[in-house]
Design a protein around this motif. Sequence first.
Motif, PDB file in Angstrom:
ATOM      1  N   UNK A  25       0.821  -1.216   0.000  1.00  0.00           N
ATOM      2  CA  UNK A  25       0.000   0.000   0.000  1.00  0.00           C
ATOM      3  C   UNK A  25       0.854   1.266   0.000  1.00  0.00           C
ATOM      4  N   UNK A  26       2.118   1.141  -0.376  1.00  0.00           N
ATOM      5  CA  UNK A  26       3.049   2.267  -0.373  1.00  0.00           C
ATOM      6  C   UNK A  26       3.312   2.704  -1.815  1.00  0.00           C
ATOM      7  N   UNK A  53       2.564  12.608  -5.142  1.00  0.00           N
ATOM      8  CA  UNK A  53       2.395  12.393  -3.712  1.00  0.00           C
ATOM      9  C   UNK A  53       2.806  10.975  -3.269  1.00  0.00           C
ATOM     10  N   UNK A  54       4.063  10.580  -3.531  1.00  0.00           N
ATOM     11  CA  UNK A  54       4.494   9.258  -3.083  1.00  0.00           C
ATOM     12  C   UNK A  54       4.637   9.206  -1.565  1.00  0.00           C
ATOM     13  N   UNK A  55       4.555   8.000  -1.025  1.00  0.00           N
ATOM     14  CA  UNK A  55       4.844   7.787   0.398  1.00  0.00           C
ATOM     15  C   UNK A  55       6.344   7.566   0.604  1.00  0.00           C
ATOM     16  N   UNK A  56       6.997   7.058  -0.454  1.00  0.00           N
ATOM     17  CA  UNK A  56       8.410   6.722  -0.396  1.00  0.00           C
ATOM     18  C   UNK A  56       9.094   7.272  -1.642  1.00  0.00           C
ATOM     19  N   UNK A  76       6.468  12.241   3.358  1.00  0.00           N
ATOM     20  CA  UNK A  76       7.050  11.088   2.672  1.00  0.00           C
ATOM     21  C   UNK A  76       8.378  10.724   3.306  1.00  0.00           C
ATOM     22  N   UNK A  77       8.763   9.484   3.116  1.00  0.00           N
ATOM     23  CA  UNK A  77      10.075   9.028   3.559  1.00  0.00           C
ATOM     24  C   UNK A  77      11.017   9.069   2.370  1.00  0.00           C
ATOM     25  N   UNK A 106       2.997   0.415   5.942  1.00  0.00           N
ATOM     26  CA  UNK A 106       4.096   0.700   6.861  1.00  0.00           C
ATOM     27  C   UNK A 106       5.458   0.361   6.241  1.00  0.00           C
ATOM     28  N   UNK A 107       6.406   1.277   6.381  1.00  0.00           N
ATOM     29  CA  UNK A 107       7.792   1.048   5.993  1.00  0.00           C
ATOM     30  C   UNK A 107       8.540   0.838   7.296  1.00  0.00           C
ATOM     31  N   UNK A 108       9.143  -0.334   7.469  1.00  0.00           N
ATOM     32  CA  UNK A 108       9.707  -0.644   8.783  1.00  0.00           C
ATOM     33  C   UNK A 108      10.949  -1.522   8.666  1.00  0.00           C
TER      34      UNK A 108
END
Length: 166
Positions: A75-76, A102-105, A124-125, A152-154
């Motif tokens: 979902x990223x 609008x990326x999350x990563x 964003x990360x 989640x990026x973990x």
Amino acid sequence: MTRIGLLSDTHSYLDPRFKELFKDVDEIWHAGDLGDIKVLEEMRGFKPTRAVFGNIDGTIIRQELNEKLEFLCEEVNVFMIHIGGYPDRYDARVKKEILKKKPNLFISGHSHILKVMFDKKLNLLHLNPGASGLSGFHAVRTALRFSIDGDQIKDMEVIELGPRKA
């Protein structure tokens, strides 16, 4: 959960230790400056690979890869390009794309400087795995390993491969 091995700036040298370091990842992502098509072929022969070309990459690699990748991993939303900058210092062309997509990563390479930074303004990360090759001005060769679980990026891990010069 998707486990990722992220590297950049191999400059024609893929450290043989990546077979062990990335043995448990599901995908390898390369943020450009492969240097030699053999690096791409070796990664693809080992794990599913996503990669972009960098400024040193010649015609053969540029015919095989795109300048940028936009994709969904779980979902990223991911946006990867070789030359992109980092929070508060994005390349102007790239910043326009980030604002639009609008990326999350956001992943880039080029600088040979390892960066893991959260951009609060753009939510964003940003990841730059540094350089894992032997060419360049970096002192220590680096890469990243992490997981994406839903949105989640973990489990972010910095991999230090030792000094640039053996």
